[in-house]
Design a protein around this motif. Sequence first.
Motif, PDB file in Angstrom:
ATOM      1  N   TRP A  87       0.752  -1.207   0.212  1.00  0.00           N
ATOM      2  CA  TRP A  87       0.206   0.012   0.073  1.00  0.00           C
ATOM      3  C   TRP A  87       0.906   1.481  -0.032  1.00  0.00           C
ATOM      4  N   ARG A  88       0.333   2.177  -0.927  1.00  0.00           N
ATOM      5  CA  ARG A  88       1.074   3.431  -0.809  1.00  0.00           C
ATOM      6  C   ARG A  88       0.174   4.668  -0.777  1.00  0.00           C
ATOM      7  N   VAL A  89       0.495   6.002  -0.276  1.00  0.00           N
ATOM      8  CA  VAL A  89      -0.196   6.983  -0.095  1.00  0.00           C
ATOM      9  C   VAL A  89      -0.485   7.476  -1.549  1.00  0.00           C
ATOM     10  N   ASP A  90      -1.740   7.599  -2.097  1.00  0.00           N
ATOM     11  CA  ASP A  90      -2.199   8.161  -3.320  1.00  0.00           C
ATOM     12  C   ASP A  90      -2.205   9.404  -3.105  1.00  0.00           C
ATOM     13  N   ARG A  91      -3.080   9.943  -2.113  1.00  0.00           N
ATOM     14  CA  ARG A  91      -3.346  11.396  -1.707  1.00  0.00           C
ATOM     15  C   ARG A  91      -3.969  11.453  -0.304  1.00  0.00           C
ATOM     16  N   GLN A  92      -3.717  12.798   0.244  1.00  0.00           N
ATOM     17  CA  GLN A  92      -3.968  12.740   1.678  1.00  0.00           C
ATOM     18  C   GLN A  92      -4.308  14.036   1.940  1.00  0.00           C
ATOM     19  N   GLU A  93      -5.383  14.404   2.987  1.00  0.00           N
ATOM     20  CA  GLU A  93      -5.776  15.654   3.415  1.00  0.00           C
ATOM     21  C   GLU A  93      -6.120  16.039   4.717  1.00  0.00           C
ATOM     22  N   THR A  94      -5.933  17.091   5.390  1.00  0.00           N
ATOM     23  CA  THR A  94      -6.364  17.156   6.691  1.00  0.00           C
ATOM     24  C   THR A  94      -7.714  18.045   6.783  1.00  0.00           C
ATOM     25  N   ARG A  95      -8.484  17.428   7.324  1.00  0.00           N
ATOM     26  CA  ARG A  95      -9.892  18.342   7.799  1.00  0.00           C
ATOM     27  C   ARG A  95     -10.114  18.571   9.104  1.00  0.00           C
ATOM     28  N   TRP A  96     -10.702  19.722   9.368  1.00  0.00           N
ATOM     29  CA  TRP A  96     -11.149  20.268  10.742  1.00  0.00           C
ATOM     30  C   TRP A  96     -12.442  19.639  11.258  1.00  0.00           C
ATOM     31  N   LEU A  97     -12.654  19.242  12.490  1.00  0.00           N
ATOM     32  CA  LEU A  97     -13.926  18.813  12.863  1.00  0.00           C
ATOM     33  C   LEU A  97     -14.545  20.065  13.462  1.00  0.00           C
ATOM     34  N   SER A  98     -15.273  20.634  12.482  1.00  0.00           N
ATOM     35  CA  SER A  98     -15.880  22.060  12.584  1.00  0.00           C
ATOM     36  C   SER A  98     -17.306  22.184  11.619  1.00  0.00           C
ATOM     37  N   ASP A  99     -17.801  23.336  11.825  1.00  0.00           N
ATOM     38  CA  ASP A  99     -18.665  23.494  10.624  1.00  0.00           C
ATOM     39  C   ASP A  99     -17.832  23.988   9.513  1.00  0.00           C
ATOM     40  N   ASP A 100     -16.571  24.246   9.602  1.00  0.00           N
ATOM     41  CA  ASP A 100     -15.900  24.773   8.281  1.00  0.00           C
ATOM     42  C   ASP A 100     -14.793  23.992   8.336  1.00  0.00           C
ATOM     43  N   PRO A 101     -14.783  22.699   7.745  1.00  0.00           N
ATOM     44  CA  PRO A 101     -13.812  21.537   7.837  1.00  0.00           C
ATOM     45  C   PRO A 101     -12.359  22.082   7.057  1.00  0.00           C
ATOM     46  N   GLY A 102     -12.780  23.044   6.147  1.00  0.00           N
ATOM     47  CA  GLY A 102     -11.510  23.256   5.288  1.00  0.00           C
ATOM     48  C   GLY A 102     -10.464  24.551   5.956  1.00  0.00           C
ATOM     49  N   THR A 103     -10.959  24.990   7.022  1.00  0.00           N
ATOM     50  CA  THR A 103     -10.342  26.254   7.872  1.00  0.00           C
ATOM     51  C   THR A 103      -9.663  25.815   8.873  1.00  0.00           C
ATOM     52  N   PRO A 104      -7.914  25.786   8.795  1.00  0.00           N
ATOM     53  CA  PRO A 104      -7.185  25.280   9.887  1.00  0.00           C
ATOM     54  C   PRO A 104      -7.384  26.208  11.110  1.00  0.00           C
ATOM     55  N   GLY A 105      -7.437  25.515  12.355  1.00  0.00           N
ATOM     56  CA  GLY A 105      -7.424  26.170  13.524  1.00  0.00           C
ATOM     57  C   GLY A 105      -9.058  26.296  13.929  1.00  0.00           C
ATOM     58  N   SER A 106      -9.777  26.029  12.962  1.00  0.00           N
ATOM     59  CA  SER A 106     -11.435  26.212  13.475  1.00  0.00           C
ATOM     60  C   SER A 106     -11.687  25.333  14.491  1.00  0.00           C
ATOM     61  N   ILE A 107     -12.602  25.622  15.388  1.00  0.00           N
ATOM     62  CA  ILE A 107     -13.144  24.682  16.656  1.00  0.00           C
ATOM     63  C   ILE A 107     -14.488  24.614  16.486  1.00  0.00           C
ATOM     64  N   GLY A 108     -14.939  23.335  16.566  1.00  0.00           N
ATOM     65  CA  GLY A 108     -16.197  22.839  16.252  1.00  0.00           C
ATOM     66  C   GLY A 108     -17.215  23.042  17.350  1.00  0.00           C
ATOM     67  N   TRP A 109     -18.491  23.634  17.169  1.00  0.00           N
ATOM     68  CA  TRP A 109     -19.407  23.386  18.102  1.00  0.00           C
ATOM     69  C   TRP A 109     -19.180  23.771  19.592  1.00  0.00           C
ATOM     70  N   ASP A 110     -19.170  22.766  20.694  1.00  0.00           N
ATOM     71  CA  ASP A 110     -18.765  22.979  21.946  1.00  0.00           C
ATOM     72  C   ASP A 110     -17.610  22.433  22.212  1.00  0.00           C
ATOM     73  N   ALA A 111     -16.604  22.281  21.511  1.00  0.00           N
ATOM     74  CA  ALA A 111     -15.483  21.846  21.707  1.00  0.00           C
ATOM     75  C   ALA A 111     -14.470  22.317  22.539  1.00  0.00           C
ATOM     76  N   ASP A 112     -13.657  21.918  23.355  1.00  0.00           N
ATOM     77  CA  ASP A 112     -12.813  22.593  23.976  1.00  0.00           C
ATOM     78  C   ASP A 112     -11.499  23.084  23.338  1.00  0.00           C
ATOM     79  N   LEU A 113     -10.994  22.283  22.303  1.00  0.00           N
ATOM     80  CA  LEU A 113      -9.930  22.035  21.581  1.00  0.00           C
ATOM     81  C   LEU A 113     -10.135  22.229  20.013  1.00  0.00           C
ATOM     82  N   THR A 114      -8.999  22.637  19.267  1.00  0.00           N
ATOM     83  CA  THR A 114      -9.257  22.212  17.674  1.00  0.00           C
ATOM     84  C   THR A 114      -8.986  20.760  17.620  1.00  0.00           C
TER      85      THR A 114
END
Length: 248
Positions: A87-114
């Motif tokens: 197995w090899r990496v074909d592609r990869q991405e990081t998404r944020w667990l928030s209403d705006d998954p493409g915005t780095p550092g975004s914090i979702g809903w009642d979360a304490d941390l990013t």
Amino acid sequence: MKIRAATFNIRNSSAPDGDNAWPVRRKAAVAAIEQLDADVVGLQEVLPDQLEYLRWRFPKYEIVGAGRDDGMTAGEHAAVLVRPGDWRVDRQETRWLSDDPGTPGSIGWDADLTRVATLVWLRHRNGTTIGVVNTHYDHAGEVAQLQSSRLIARWVSGSIPWIVMGDLNATPDSPPVKTLVDSGLRIAVPIEAGGSWHDFTGAVDDDRIDHILVTSTWTVTDAAVSHYRPDGRVPSDHWPVVATLDLG
């Protein structure tokens, strides 16, 4: 086609853990990862200095995942390690667990941390593609945990086989995990395999909050919680969870 997948919260290096601080146990953590004999490993709480050490200790592995604070190198990473082989990496991405998954550092809903999820598309040498999600849910926000599961359920609803793994900060009977199961995923590691969280006590019967879930295309051929203690030392405050999966 088989793949052995594992998830392991290695505990961040900035925590004031005394005799269990990262410099003391980092060799044990590496030994625990090696003992898993996994093709793909999802790690949580990986800070930049830990990532540097892991790159040094696993020089032939592909290691991906961005820092949660800026989408580059800052903050904890939900790193994914892929062993050289079929197995090899074909592609990869990081998404944020928030209403705006493409915005780095975004914090979702009642979360304490990013919080983030690393999505990796792996290609087998025969051309087959699968998806892997490695994530770490918030420890405090119940709404955030539930919404994170809803996000991930949408992300893995496509036609390829998926593996979802990570520290969900939620037990198998909790709403966040049930939401993933209700979406069509199933828990790969039996509940009777033991606990994964132990807070450096070495207990094997505490809460199971680290999980591997898979789409229906996978057959689970074996699965376990690893309670391996290299030279008697616990490698983290969590035990790794591992499963061997077969596409048939």
